[in-house]
Design an enzyme around this catalytic site. Structure first.
Site, PDB file in Angstrom:
ATOM      1  CB  CYS C 193      -0.877   0.041   1.245  1.00 23.27           C
ATOM      2  SG  CYS C 193      -1.798  -1.467   1.586  1.00 23.27           S
ATOM      3  CG  HIS C 197      -1.694   5.064  -1.408  1.00 26.85           C
ATOM      4  ND1 HIS C 197      -2.299   5.904  -2.314  1.00 26.85           N
ATOM      5  CD2 HIS C 197      -2.098   3.818  -1.757  1.00 26.85           C
ATOM      6  CE1 HIS C 197      -3.045   5.195  -3.158  1.00 26.85           C
ATOM      7  NE2 HIS C 197      -2.936   3.916  -2.832  1.00 26.85           N
ATOM      8  NE  ARG C 236      -9.583   2.551  -4.674  1.00 27.15           N
ATOM      9  CZ  ARG C 236      -8.749   1.882  -5.468  1.00 27.15           C
ATOM     10  NH1 ARG C 236      -8.795   0.577  -5.531  1.00 27.15           N
ATOM     11  NH2 ARG C 236      -7.870   2.523  -6.211  1.00 27.15           N
ATOM     12  CB  CYS C 240      -5.421  -1.682  -3.554  1.00 27.84           C
ATOM     13  SG  CYS C 240      -5.705   0.073  -3.762  1.00 27.84           S
TER      14      CYS C 240
END
Lengths: 101, 117, 279
Positions: C193, C197, C236, C240
């Site tokens: 992740c 991000h 979500r 991802c």
């Protein structure tokens, strides 16, 4: 005298490919089982592509395409091995970019 | 026909070499390389790199230009596409070879193309 | 600290963090994260981080602002309110399962239940409420559950997110587990992740603009143009994971709940803005 010999020869000739096929089938099943268990070892690090190859291997085997089935199972195994390596590596490596220790 | 045979031989040559030092590159190799570099399911280089005439390119990685000058050693470029994490452990570039996203041959075709940039 | 680590790593110096030292407190992590993103985006006010890409990109922001007169989730919120207020077969309503009758409480979710020893997300609480009242649970990722969750979030608009990690080894373990998930690389493409991000917010990955970790969960459930409907945070997460060719885990699995716990804690102090829209 000649006839039984011929019969033996013919049946040998016929059984040879069958034996090869049976061998391939066993090879495939061993490979497929290994790929499956390695994929399972990846735990929450399983890859979608491994599952795709496993499915392709299974359906090829069901259709009697033994060569393709083996190729797919072999690819699944290699992918699964990398996903297991990733899982093991990330046990420590996740800290490399983590904010906070 | 003869051309086809020659290119077949060359391809075979390229295929047999792990990280070929040098192989005659054909236009077909370059075209295939570009196709692989642009395709979303293969190289998808455009996701992160600006390059050539690629549209809607990402900017996570550096622009791919002057590749021969920047990577005179083909084997080194091959290794970095194979697994950039060996050179930079925090890179986000996928290890294309190690993770079997691309095959050796496919990486070589991409390099053929990159060397035209 | 993060930058120092990255430099160390790029110099090839092995990181030897003594085990006793490893593991900062959630609050230390959060402060460091806020500082990290502040340095990365010095012109973005803290509260703006809830708007993700719209806080960082002017063009995207203009497109977004033009959508705000008729937000595409309005109907779903109204539908969610109706479902929320309609009594179950036993005569009770959702309000009976929640503190303050379920109004203005989104900012407290997820929380760690020290009796059940697990993270309780808002969607989990909604379905447990149904089951406790003899109703069938709803499907997790979209539809009715997203509408009810969107309505409940709308009653908390502007309230600062207030996630607590109680002084309890199981709660700490759940937080740590979520943190480890966030930073662990997954899938054939080898992305965590954080690869997008934390390491690359503000950049483009093809035609998608990457948002920062800070503020991400504040706007859920979210209406994505790509979906054409509302979806939950776990939908979500699964998307991802799938994008990086990692097998998604089930919505509301322990892993995803712990991930939500960590991620939402990072956004403490930011206002609830869900439901919202994204590309």
């Amino acid at each position: 005298m000649k006839k039984p010999l011929l019969t033996i020869a013919i049946s040998l000739a016929l059984s040879a490919p069958l034996a090869v096929q049976a061998g391939e089938k066993e090879d495939f099943e061993e490979l497929y089982a290994k790929a499956q268990s390695t994929h399972k070892d990846a735990g929450t690090f399983q890859w979608t592509v491994t599952g795709d190859r496993l499915k392709a291997a299974k359906s090829a085997a069901d259709n009697g395409e033994h060569k393709k089935a083996k190729t797919m199972a072999n690819e699944a195994l290699k992918l699964a091995e990398e996903s297991v390596a990733q899982r093991k590596k990330q046990q420590e490596a996740w800290r490399m970019v983590a904010i906070g220790n | 026909m003869r051309k086809g045979l020659i290119s077949l031989c060359l391809t075979t040559l390229a295929l047999s070499a792990t990280a070929p030092v040098f192989a005659e590159t054909t236009q077909a190799d370059i075209d295939r390389g570009k196709e692989l570099a642009y395709s979303r399911k293969d190289g998808n280089c455009l996701a992160c790199h600006k390059m050539d005439d690629g549209k809607l390119t990402g900017n996570i990685g550096p622009e791919l230009a002057e590749m021969k000058a920047r990577f005179p050693d083909r084997e080194m470029l091959f290794k970095r596409i194979w697994d950039e994490t060996q050179f930079n452990p925090v890179t986000v570039m996928p290890p294309f070879g190690r993770h079997m996203i691309l095959s050796k041959q496919e990486i070589n075709r991409i390099i053929d193309y990159l060397y035209t940039l | 600290m993060l930058k120092a680590k990255v430099i160390l790593v790029s110099l090839g110096i092995a990181l030897a963090i003594p085990q006793a030292m490893a593991g900062s407190t959630p609050e230390e992590d959060r402060k460091e994260a806020v500082e990290y993103f502040k340095q990365m985006f010095p012109d973005v006010p803290f509260e703006e981080f809830v708007n993700g890409q719209y806080a960082l990109n002017e063009d995207r922001r203009k497109q977004w602002e033009s959508m705000q007169d008729f937000p595409p989730y309005e109907f779903a919120v109204a539908e969610g309110q109706e479902m929320f207020e309609t009594p179950f077969a036993n005569g009770k309503t959702y309000a009976s399962c929640f503190e303050n009758d379920g109004i203005g409480i989104r900012q407290n979710y997820p929380y760690f239940d020290t009796k059940k020893n697990e993270v309780i997300t808002l969607e989990l609480a909604i379905n447990r409420c149904r089951e406790a009242n003899g109703e069938k649970p709803l499907r997790w990722k979209k539809g009715a559950i997203a509408s009810i969750s969107a309505y409940m979030a709308s009653t908390s608009e502007g309230k600062p997110i207030d996630i607590k990690v109680p002084d309890n080894p199981d709660a700490m373990a759940a937080y740590q587990d979520g943190k480890e998930f966030y930073y662990s690389r997954r899938g054939q493409l080898n992305f965590s992740c954080a690869s997008c991000h934390v390491q690359n917010p503000g950049k483009w990955i093809r035609a998608d603009f990457l948002s920062p970790a800070l503020g991400q969960p504040a706007n859920f459930p979210v209406h994505r143009s790509k979906w054409g409907e509302l979806g939950t945070l776990h939908r979500r997460f699964a998307g991802c994971n799938n994008n990086v060719r990692a097998d998604p885990l089930p919505a509301q699995s322990e892993e995803y709940r712990n991930l939500e716990y960590f991620l939402t804690y990072m956004s403490n102090g930011l206002p609830v803005t869900g439901p919202a829209t994204r590309p």
